[in-house]
Scaffold this motif. Structure first.
Motif, PDB file in Angstrom:
ATOM      1  N   ALA A 175       5.711  14.706  19.875  1.00 17.48           N
ATOM      2  CA  ALA A 175       6.976  14.249  20.456  1.00 17.48           C
ATOM      3  C   ALA A 175       8.110  14.201  19.442  1.00 17.48           C
ATOM      4  N   CYS A 176       7.785  14.362  18.163  1.00 17.96           N
ATOM      5  CA  CYS A 176       8.832  14.208  17.141  1.00 17.96           C
ATOM      6  C   CYS A 176       9.763  15.408  17.126  1.00 17.96           C
ATOM      7  N   PRO A 177      11.071  15.172  17.279  1.00 13.63           N
ATOM      8  CA  PRO A 177      11.995  16.302  17.280  1.00 13.63           C
ATOM      9  C   PRO A 177      12.193  16.912  15.894  1.00 13.63           C
ATOM     10  N   ASN A 178      11.824  16.169  14.866  1.00 10.76           N
ATOM     11  CA  ASN A 178      12.124  16.628  13.510  1.00 10.76           C
ATOM     12  C   ASN A 178      10.888  16.911  12.676  1.00 10.76           C
ATOM     13  N   ASN A 179       9.761  17.065  13.360  1.00  8.19           N
ATOM     14  CA  ASN A 179       8.515  17.403  12.667  1.00  8.19           C
ATOM     15  C   ASN A 179       8.107  16.449  11.556  1.00  8.19           C
ATOM     16  N   VAL A 180       8.367  15.173  11.744  1.00  3.61           N
ATOM     17  CA  VAL A 180       7.807  14.190  10.813  1.00  3.61           C
ATOM     18  C   VAL A 180       6.298  14.139  11.088  1.00  3.61           C
ATOM     19  N   PRO A 181       5.470  14.247  10.043  1.00  4.01           N
ATOM     20  CA  PRO A 181       4.013  14.218  10.299  1.00  4.01           C
ATOM     21  C   PRO A 181       3.528  12.804  10.620  1.00  4.01           C
ATOM     22  N   VAL A 182       3.877  12.325  11.791  1.00  5.53           N
ATOM     23  CA  VAL A 182       3.585  10.938  12.172  1.00  5.53           C
ATOM     24  C   VAL A 182       2.080  10.726  12.326  1.00  5.53           C
ATOM     25  N   MET A 183       1.426  11.670  13.016  1.00  5.39           N
ATOM     26  CA  MET A 183      -0.014  11.519  13.263  1.00  5.39           C
ATOM     27  C   MET A 183      -0.772  11.371  11.950  1.00  5.39           C
ATOM     28  N   GLU A 184      -0.430  12.202  10.961  1.00  6.67           N
ATOM     29  CA  GLU A 184      -1.128  12.162   9.674  1.00  6.67           C
ATOM     30  C   GLU A 184      -1.025  10.773   9.057  1.00  6.67           C
ATOM     31  N   LEU A 185       0.176  10.203   9.099  1.00  5.43           N
ATOM     32  CA  LEU A 185       0.390   8.875   8.528  1.00  5.43           C
ATOM     33  C   LEU A 185      -0.402   7.816   9.297  1.00  5.43           C
ATOM     34  N   PHE A 186      -0.300   7.871  10.620  1.00  4.56           N
ATOM     35  CA  PHE A 186      -0.962   6.844  11.423  1.00  4.56           C
ATOM     36  C   PHE A 186      -2.479   6.929  11.311  1.00  4.56           C
ATOM     37  N   ARG A 187      -3.014   8.135  11.356  1.00  5.29           N
ATOM     38  CA  ARG A 187      -4.474   8.229  11.253  1.00  5.29           C
ATOM     39  C   ARG A 187      -4.946   7.787   9.872  1.00  5.29           C
ATOM     40  N   THR A 188      -4.192   8.123   8.847  1.00  8.90           N
ATOM     41  CA  THR A 188      -4.607   7.762   7.490  1.00  8.90           C
ATOM     42  C   THR A 188      -4.652   6.244   7.334  1.00  8.90           C
ATOM     43  N   ILE A 189      -3.602   5.575   7.783  1.00 15.01           N
ATOM     44  CA  ILE A 189      -3.576   4.111   7.669  1.00 15.01           C
ATOM     45  C   ILE A 189      -4.596   3.494   8.628  1.00 15.01           C
ATOM     46  N   ALA A 190      -4.697   4.078   9.830  1.00 10.65           N
ATOM     47  CA  ALA A 190      -5.635   3.542  10.827  1.00 10.65           C
ATOM     48  C   ALA A 190      -7.070   3.591  10.309  1.00 10.65           C
ATOM     49  N   SER A 191      -7.395   4.604   9.524  1.00  9.55           N
ATOM     50  CA  SER A 191      -8.769   4.684   9.032  1.00  9.55           C
ATOM     51  C   SER A 191      -9.090   3.438   8.208  1.00  9.55           C
ATOM     52  N   GLY A 192      -8.092   2.928   7.489  1.00  9.93           N
ATOM     53  CA  GLY A 192      -8.294   1.698   6.707  1.00  9.93           C
ATOM     54  C   GLY A 192      -8.327   0.454   7.582  1.00  9.93           C
ATOM     55  N   THR A 193      -7.381   0.337   8.501  1.00  5.94           N
ATOM     56  CA  THR A 193      -7.333  -0.902   9.299  1.00  5.94           C
ATOM     57  C   THR A 193      -8.533  -0.978  10.246  1.00  5.94           C
ATOM     58  N   GLN A 194      -8.944   0.175  10.761  1.00  5.83           N
ATOM     59  CA  GLN A 194     -10.105   0.153  11.666  1.00  5.83           C
ATOM     60  C   GLN A 194     -11.375  -0.214  10.908  1.00  5.83           C
ATOM     61  N   LYS A 195     -11.460   0.282   9.681  1.00  4.63           N
ATOM     62  CA  LYS A 195     -12.625  -0.059   8.865  1.00  4.63           C
ATOM     63  C   LYS A 195     -12.610  -1.554   8.513  1.00  4.63           C
ATOM     64  N   ALA A 196     -11.420  -2.085   8.250  1.00  7.97           N
ATOM     65  CA  ALA A 196     -11.312  -3.492   7.868  1.00  7.97           C
ATOM     66  C   ALA A 196     -11.869  -4.413   8.949  1.00  7.97           C
ATOM     67  N   PHE A 197     -11.710  -4.012  10.192  1.00  6.90           N
ATOM     68  CA  PHE A 197     -12.216  -4.842  11.295  1.00  6.90           C
ATOM     69  C   PHE A 197     -13.460  -4.227  11.945  1.00  6.90           C
ATOM     70  N   GLU A 198     -14.028  -3.226  11.285  1.00  4.15           N
ATOM     71  CA  GLU A 198     -15.210  -2.529  11.808  1.00  4.15           C
ATOM     72  C   GLU A 198     -15.021  -2.189  13.282  1.00  4.15           C
ATOM     73  N   TYR A 199     -13.903  -1.563  13.558  1.00  5.50           N
ATOM     74  CA  TYR A 199     -13.536  -1.290  14.946  1.00  5.50           C
ATOM     75  C   TYR A 199     -13.345   0.204  15.141  1.00  5.50           C
TER      76      TYR A 199
END
Lengths: 381, 140
Positions: free
Chosen positions: A329-353
């Motif tokens: 959905a990004c009109p300017n090709n910001v790699p949003v998914m890459e950022l969110f998945r990278t951080i999410a891998s940490g937060t999901q692991k922190a809560f074992e979720y």
């Protein structure tokens, strides 16, 4: 419980076979409506359609490598209140996983839906799909699936499926009531249809399809694909972590963001009914901007860009299922998914979720334990 | 106070830590002036975005402080705050924020001394970290 049957394929046309399957599903009478991706008559683009007439399934094509939106939000709209009927919804694995998250957040219900999941081979971004599909929608889908399953990959001209799909370790919709399988299946002969739940078994029985077993090649085909994607994913995590390892780099990473908030609209698990970033909380006083500018001598306008992304990371990264619609959905090709998945891998692991795995797993920020994380207060609870 | 003095934004709950801060004041205890207290009804209502905003706005550190576990006036708000701090400590350090810039403590209403001590310790620690890296950035 798993029970498998065949959807027979004629002339290698899996698109037509699936259309026949969905027609039978709708004619069967137990299902009142079918939500299924379809080529719209006015354009070759693919969108979810809600169909009650079995004759109106001619453009049905859930295998098309098109992913215009995450349909979990559409299913949420359909199941917010009872409809006194049964709706079968044909979804990609990431859409099912997002819908499970929404159900846990009380923004949808499983009561009246039958989840039909299809093995996902990936999809192009919206812009790339419109180039890929050309004039002949069914043929483009067939060649995409053939090429993929013959190991020829998914690249087309100079582009390929989205990076979200390349990094997706969930190509098989294990959570679906009915699973339609392609991986490791001889698709010139048949497609696999497997019931994973009592709801799915009941429906599959009523269709009277010829029974079969899971082909032995299937497990290896899935394992190989998942391994390849995990490799891509881990490399992506590494590169993204490096590219955002301090605030200056993060600013650079997000430099093209214009605060359009399309990523929030496209995100299936961004759960607030009204986002604070579009409320008058962010209609700052004009003099406020000047004060901010005076503090630093220069500020980038519009403001609150990093604030917005960090807040969204805090709010939804534990629920991020990695569908990549933010980047799409990004009109300017910001790699949003890459950022969110990278951080999410940490937060999901922190809560074992693991988001989207099961309705039984509690969303980390809606529950707590009395004894946990005592290291945060230096052990002084 | 000079510009070089660190600023700590503290989200404190009305029932425990704010009362403790009040007690510290009425007991004439001396603690550094670097802290800016924001009284919340409960730490359970400290949305992560408040912390993020404070840090992006140039706070050198953020303190969240509420009732001891089991003592929350609203039964369990402090447990929710603890999960959010866990979450933020997972996210913010990835972008170069030192995790010592975010602190969670439990300070009960009668613990005026503890409040003064924790502020002293925290100011000393934040001084060793130096000014927040945010101050150099033109993006909020």
């Amino acid at each position: 419980m798993a029970k498998a049957a065949k959807i027979e394929v004629e002339d290698g046309n899996i698109v037509a076979s699936l259309q026949g399957f969905f027609k039978a599903l709708l004619e069967d009478g137990e299902i009142n409506a079918l939500l299924v991706p379809q080529h719209l008559p006015m354009k070759n683009t693919v969108m979810p359609t809600l169909v009650t007439d079995p004759e109106k399934l001619n453009g049905t094509d859930p295998l098309a490598p098109a992913f215009p939106l995450n349909a979990a939000k559409v299913v949420s709209k359909l199941t917010r209140k009872p409809v006194n009927g049964k709706v079968a919804v044909v979804l990609r694995p990431c859409e099912i996983r997002a819908f499970i998250e929404l159900v846990k957040l009380k923004q949808g219900s499983m009561e009246e839906v039958v989840l039909v999941g299809v093995d996902c081979l990936g999809a192009y971004s919206n812009i790339h799909y419109s180039r890929f599909v050309g004039e002949d929608s069914a043929d483009s889908t067939l060649s995409f699936c053939q090429n993929f399953l013959e190991g020829k990959g998914t690249a087309f001209e100079e582009f390929d499926v989205s990076s979200a799909c390349k990094a997706c370790e969930y190509p098989v919709p294990e959570n679906a009531d009915l699973l339609i399988g392609l991986l490791g299946v001889d698709i010139n002969d048949h497609l696999l249809v497997k019931a994973n739940t009592p709801k799915g078994t009941e429906l599959l029985d009523s269709l009277g399809l010829p029974a079969t077993g899971e082909p032995k090649e299937r497990k290896k085909a899935i394992d190989d694909l998942v391994a390849e994607r995990i490799k891509y994913r881990d490399q992506m995590f590494k590169e993204t972590s490096e590219a955002t390892s301090n605030l200056e780099k993060l600013n650079f990473y997000l430099a093209d963001c214009v605060n359009c908030y399309n990523c929030r609209v496209a995100c299936p698990v961004c759960y607030c009914r009204e986002c604070v970033f579009v409320t008058d909380v962010f209609d700052h006083e004009p003099s406020q901007y000047l004060r901010w500018a005076e503090q630093k001598g220069i500020i980038k306008m519009p403001t609150d860009t990093v604030f917005y992304h960090l807040t969204r990371l805090a709010h939804i990264s534990t629920a991020c299922i990695g569908c990549g619609q933010c980047s799409n959905a990004c009109p300017n090709n910001v790699p949003v998914m890459e950022l969110f998945r990278t951080i999410a891998s940490g937060t999901q692991k922190a809560f074992e979720y693991e988001p989207g795995r099961s309705l039984e797993d509690e969303p980390p920020l809606s529950v707590f334990r009395e004894e946990e994380f005592s290291e945060l207060t230096g052990g002084k609870d | 106070m000079s510009d070089k003095e660190p600023i700590i934004v503290a989200f404190v709950c009305n029932w425990c830590t704010f009362t403790a801060a009040d007690l510290a004041g009425t007991s004439r205890l001396v603690y550094p002036q670097n802290v800016r207290l924001i009284r919340m009804m409960c730490t359970g209502m400290v949305d992560p975005k408040y912390v993020i905003k404070a840090l992006l706005q140039g706070a050198d550190a953020v303190l969240i402080s509420g009732c001891h576990p089991g003592d929350c006036h609203y039964i369990n708000g402090n447990y929710k705050a603890r999960r959010r701090v866990k979450l933020l400590k997972e996210i913010l350090p990835r972008f170069g924020f030192d995790e010592r810039r975010l602190k969670l403590t439990w300070i009960g209403a009668s613990e005026g001394n503890e409040f003064a001590e924790i502020i002293k310790e925290m100011v000393a620690e934040v001084k060793t970290l130096g000014p927040s890296p945010v101050k150099e950035q033109m993006v909020l």
